[in-house]
Design an enzyme around this catalytic site. Structure first.
Site, PDB file in Angstrom:
ATOM      1  N   ARG A   1      21.086  -5.597   9.137  1.00 51.43           N
ATOM      2  CA  ARG A   1      21.751  -4.415   8.569  1.00 51.43           C
ATOM      3  C   ARG A   1      22.322  -3.470   9.605  1.00 51.43           C
ATOM      4  NH1 ARG A   1      18.639  -3.480   3.160  1.00 51.43           N
ATOM      5  NH2 ARG A   1      17.756  -5.538   3.205  1.00 51.43           N
TER       6      ARG A   1
ATOM      7  N   PRO B   1       9.851  -2.984   8.234  1.00 53.01           N
ATOM      8  CA  PRO B   1       8.447  -3.146   8.585  1.00 53.01           C
ATOM      9  C   PRO B   1       7.713  -1.811   8.666  1.00 53.01           C
ATOM     10  CG  PRO B   1       9.897  -3.710  10.436  1.00 53.01           C
ATOM     11  CD  PRO B   1      10.744  -3.170   9.356  1.00 53.01           C
ATOM     12  N   GLU B   2       6.448  -1.836   8.239  1.00 53.82           N
ATOM     13  CA  GLU B   2       5.616  -0.639   8.264  1.00 53.82           C
ATOM     14  C   GLU B   2       4.528  -0.808   9.336  1.00 53.82           C
ATOM     15  OE1 GLU B   2       4.394   0.367   4.224  1.00 53.82           O
ATOM     16  OE2 GLU B   2       6.146  -0.635   3.419  1.00 53.82           O
TER      17      GLU B   2
END
Ligand SMILES: [Zn+2]
Length: 279
Positions: free
Chosen positions: A113, A2-3
């Site tokens: 991850r 996410p940015e």
């Protein structure tokens, strides 16, 4: 991902659900999710303390706690913060850390991850593990992020513009999606050398960075990969992206095929017809 737009959306939606809530205890399912301090200290400090405020800086979320500590969350590529009015009895898939609130509810940190990390720091003190947070540059939506700022940061650099846009010391909160989108709208090739860009191009890029981030905020971010909002819902920007994830499809301006370039372990999408290369 996410940015900035995704993390800001999480912040805005989480805010009313967590402010003034008391964390009574935490459960850690994967120890290396705690980036600082030790797991033992992390757990010991997060007992019976209240969440006073929630902020975002770049791609980091910062919970201000009643004992003068800050809980810093870095979601990295696939981290999620989910809120539950009643916590599920079994851990969720890829659940790494769980925060129990007084009176049933809580937050769950999910990270497929296992790259995203949590940190507990004393207000304003940054350990080496959080150098990235300390050294953040301005964010494109800051008032002071204007073309003078961007020009001063990049006009002397030989590097390719795409990699400079990803540099958090220059453009805090910008990542792969919105740098591709802003470069496309500014008609700049991602591999252009920064020192070859004209002032006019840097002005355009400043404008398009602000534009795509605002648009993405209004659409609650892009649900590509694992990004979801605290209630599990998706964002919608990616459905209308100009180039991101559109390789092989027609450019919305000239109908040429969108191509993809490799940048180390990242990929950049662009239109070879609309975006001219300045080497
Ligand atoms: Zn085109």
């Amino acid at each position: 991902v996410p940015e900035l737009p995704e993390v800001e959306t999480i912040k805005e939606e989480l805010y009313p659900l967590v402010i003034n809530k008391m964390i009574i205890k935490t459960k850690i399912f994967r120890k290396d999710t705690i980036g600082y301090p030790s797991v033992w200290e992390f757990q010991k400090s997060l007992r019976n303390i209240s969440i006073l405020d929630l902020k975002r800086r770049g791609k980091y979320l910062i919970f201000l706690l009643s004992n003068n500590l800050n809980l810093v969350v870095h979601l990295r590529l696939s981290g999620q913060l989910r809120y539950y009015p009643i916590l599920p009895t079994k851990p969720e898939k890829f659940e790494r850390v769980r925060f129990y609130f007084k009176n049933n509810g809580g937050i769950v940190f999910i990270e497929p991850r296992a790259l995203g990390k949590l940190y507990l720091i004393t207000n304003g003190q940054f350990p080496n593990e959080l150098k990235g947070l300390k050294e953040l540059g301005l964010e494109p939506l800051d008032r002071d992020f204007n073309y003078h700022y961007l020009y001063n940061k990049i006009h002397h650099r030989q590097a390719q513009i795409k990699s400079l846009l990803l540099d958090q010391k220059i453009c805090a909160g910008v990542g792969n999606i919105y740098s591709d989108e802003a470069l496309f709208l500014a008609r700049i090739h991602p591999k252009s050398r920064a020192h070859k860009l004209t002032l006019e191009e840097i002005k355009r890029l400043t404008r398009t960075l602000k534009f795509v981030l605002k648009k993405a905020l209004s659409l609650k971010g892009s649900s590509v990969r694992d990004y979801v909002r605290p209630d599990g819902k998706a964002g919608h920007y990616h459905l209308n992206a100009y180039v991101y994830n559109r390789e092989g499809k027609a450019c919305v301006v000239c109908k040429n095929k969108i191509e993809v370039l490799r940048f180390g372990n990242r990929r950049s999408r662009f239109c070879p017809n609309c975006q001219t290369l300045k080497e």
